[in-house]
Design a protein around this motif. Sequence first.
Motif, PDB file in Angstrom:
ATOM      1  N   LEU A 158       0.806  -1.219   0.000  1.00 49.15           N
ATOM      2  CA  LEU A 158       0.000   0.000   0.000  1.00 49.15           C
ATOM      3  C   LEU A 158       0.840   1.271   0.000  1.00 49.15           C
ATOM      4  CD1 LEU A 158      -3.034  -0.772   2.331  1.00 49.15           C
ATOM      5  CD2 LEU A 158      -3.034  -0.386  -0.131  1.00 49.15           C
ATOM      6  N   ASN A 159       1.930   1.275   0.727  1.00 47.61           N
ATOM      7  CA  ASN A 159       2.742   2.487   0.789  1.00 47.61           C
ATOM      8  C   ASN A 159       3.357   2.810  -0.571  1.00 47.61           C
ATOM      9  OD1 ASN A 159       3.159   4.471   2.648  1.00 47.61           O
ATOM     10  ND2 ASN A 159       4.673   3.383   3.851  1.00 47.61           N
ATOM     11  N   VAL A 160       3.882   1.801  -1.253  1.00 48.57           N
ATOM     12  CA  VAL A 160       4.454   2.019  -2.584  1.00 48.57           C
ATOM     13  C   VAL A 160       3.350   2.335  -3.588  1.00 48.57           C
ATOM     14  CG1 VAL A 160       5.873   0.999  -4.394  1.00 48.57           C
ATOM     15  CG2 VAL A 160       6.353   0.477  -2.005  1.00 48.57           C
ATOM     16  N   TYR A 161       2.204   1.690  -3.437  1.00 46.43           N
ATOM     17  CA  TYR A 161       1.060   1.956  -4.306  1.00 46.43           C
ATOM     18  C   TYR A 161       0.601   3.411  -4.166  1.00 46.43           C
ATOM     19  CZ  TYR A 161      -3.539   1.157  -6.463  1.00 46.43           C
ATOM     20  OH  TYR A 161      -4.649   1.200  -7.271  1.00 46.43           O
ATOM     21  N   ALA A 162       0.559   3.905  -2.935  1.00 51.43           N
ATOM     22  CA  ALA A 162       0.184   5.303  -2.713  1.00 51.43           C
ATOM     23  C   ALA A 162       1.216   6.246  -3.327  1.00 51.43           C
ATOM     24  CB  ALA A 162       0.043   5.567  -1.211  1.00 51.43           C
ATOM     25  N   TYR A 163       2.484   5.905  -3.219  1.00 56.31           N
ATOM     26  CA  TYR A 163       3.538   6.732  -3.810  1.00 56.31           C
ATOM     27  C   TYR A 163       3.391   6.787  -5.330  1.00 56.31           C
ATOM     28  CZ  TYR A 163       8.197   8.190  -5.313  1.00 56.31           C
ATOM     29  OH  TYR A 163       9.245   8.839  -5.920  1.00 56.31           O
ATOM     30  N   GLN A 164       3.107   5.657  -5.943  1.00 57.89           N
ATOM     31  CA  GLN A 164       2.950   5.649  -7.400  1.00 57.89           C
ATOM     32  C   GLN A 164       1.756   6.474  -7.838  1.00 57.89           C
ATOM     33  OE1 GLN A 164       2.884   1.663  -8.943  1.00 57.89           O
ATOM     34  NE2 GLN A 164       5.079   1.359  -8.677  1.00 57.89           N
ATOM     35  N   LYS A 165       0.655   6.353  -7.105  1.00 61.18           N
ATOM     36  CA  LYS A 165      -0.531   7.124  -7.470  1.00 61.18           C
ATOM     37  C   LYS A 165      -0.303   8.626  -7.273  1.00 61.18           C
ATOM     38  CE  LYS A 165      -3.535   3.974  -8.704  1.00 61.18           C
ATOM     39  NZ  LYS A 165      -4.100   3.969 -10.085  1.00 61.18           N
ATOM     40  N   ALA A 166       0.353   8.987  -6.181  1.00 61.29           N
ATOM     41  CA  ALA A 166       0.483  10.394  -5.847  1.00 61.29           C
ATOM     42  C   ALA A 166       1.554  11.089  -6.677  1.00 61.29           C
ATOM     43  CB  ALA A 166       0.789  10.552  -4.358  1.00 61.29           C
ATOM     44  N   PHE A 167       2.708  10.445  -6.841  1.00 61.41           N
ATOM     45  CA  PHE A 167       3.841  11.141  -7.435  1.00 61.41           C
ATOM     46  C   PHE A 167       4.167  10.657  -8.849  1.00 61.41           C
ATOM     47  CE2 PHE A 167       4.415  11.411  -2.832  1.00 61.41           C
ATOM     48  CZ  PHE A 167       4.488  12.784  -2.685  1.00 61.41           C
TER      49      PHE A 167
END
Length: 323
Positions: free
Chosen positions: A277-286
């Motif tokens: 989830l943390n890497v997934y959130a990073y990909q979506k956000a940045f």
Amino acid sequence: MTADTMAHKAPEKSGAGGPPARPPRRRPASPALRSGWTPWLYLLPALVLLGGLLVYPIYQLGLISFLEYTQAQVSGGEPTTFVGFGNYATLFGDSQFWQVLLATVLFATACVLATLFVGCALAVLLTRVRALPRLALMMAALGAWATPAITGSTVWVFLFDPDFGPVNKVLGLGDFSWTYGRYSAFALVLLEVLWCSFPFVMVTVYAGIRAIPTEVLEAASLDGASQWRIWRSVMAPMLRPILVVVTIQSIIWDFKVFTQIYVMTNGGGIAGQNLVLNVYAYQKAFASSQYSLGSAIGVVMLVILLAVTLVYLRLVRRQGEEL
């Protein structure tokens, strides 16, 4: 003894027929002390600091998750609009989100169980070895604990490199790539997370074991209890408050793993097979500039961690353990 001294000491003596000596007067407690606000006054500076460092960022995270906030809004090309729960509807309607959530839960569970098992086992071992091996083990563990996550991840990638890594040569695996397969990559990251996480559990539990009275352990040993039985029936119940703390800490750390996954699987593995989830959130956000979706994922992670922590604490308190 002079007359002045006798006159000075006379009021301290209570005769048989005289009135009893009056106790010294006490000052009345202040209103803050009587109302129980004194502890909160001592905690006020820390609460103000935590409010600035935690509450405000969480508020901003939740606010952005309810907005349409992409690169167009950041650059000022389009106005920011309120979409309510639209970002959450988009997120929950994405099948990849549920796959990543399931992978995160399973991966974090495996990391927590492995960390607790290895940390507790080594803590018990520290109480059984002599001073020199104990010092060597403590120094090695603290060295792993002090190593930055990005440095440790890079070292582990080199150790398991298919071309130059010594692990494949020792095991005779040839050019086997640990990061190519989904499960082998997760296993490799789990080993690195375990390596940098178990020292905290080991040191904390070891300190708790040292606080247990030796008479209790000697009595259990004289009764013929094995080491496993002593741990299960004597040590674990007495160490329950400490085990609660290290378990909650491990759940929080392992559920939001980012650096190890990002570095060791090159951003989430082939076609995102190792996303959490943390890497997934990073990909979506940045990577995709969908900051509102990334914020929504962050809010979901926060709610999940709070729920798991509260449920775990409630289960412990039901067993009659004061924390």
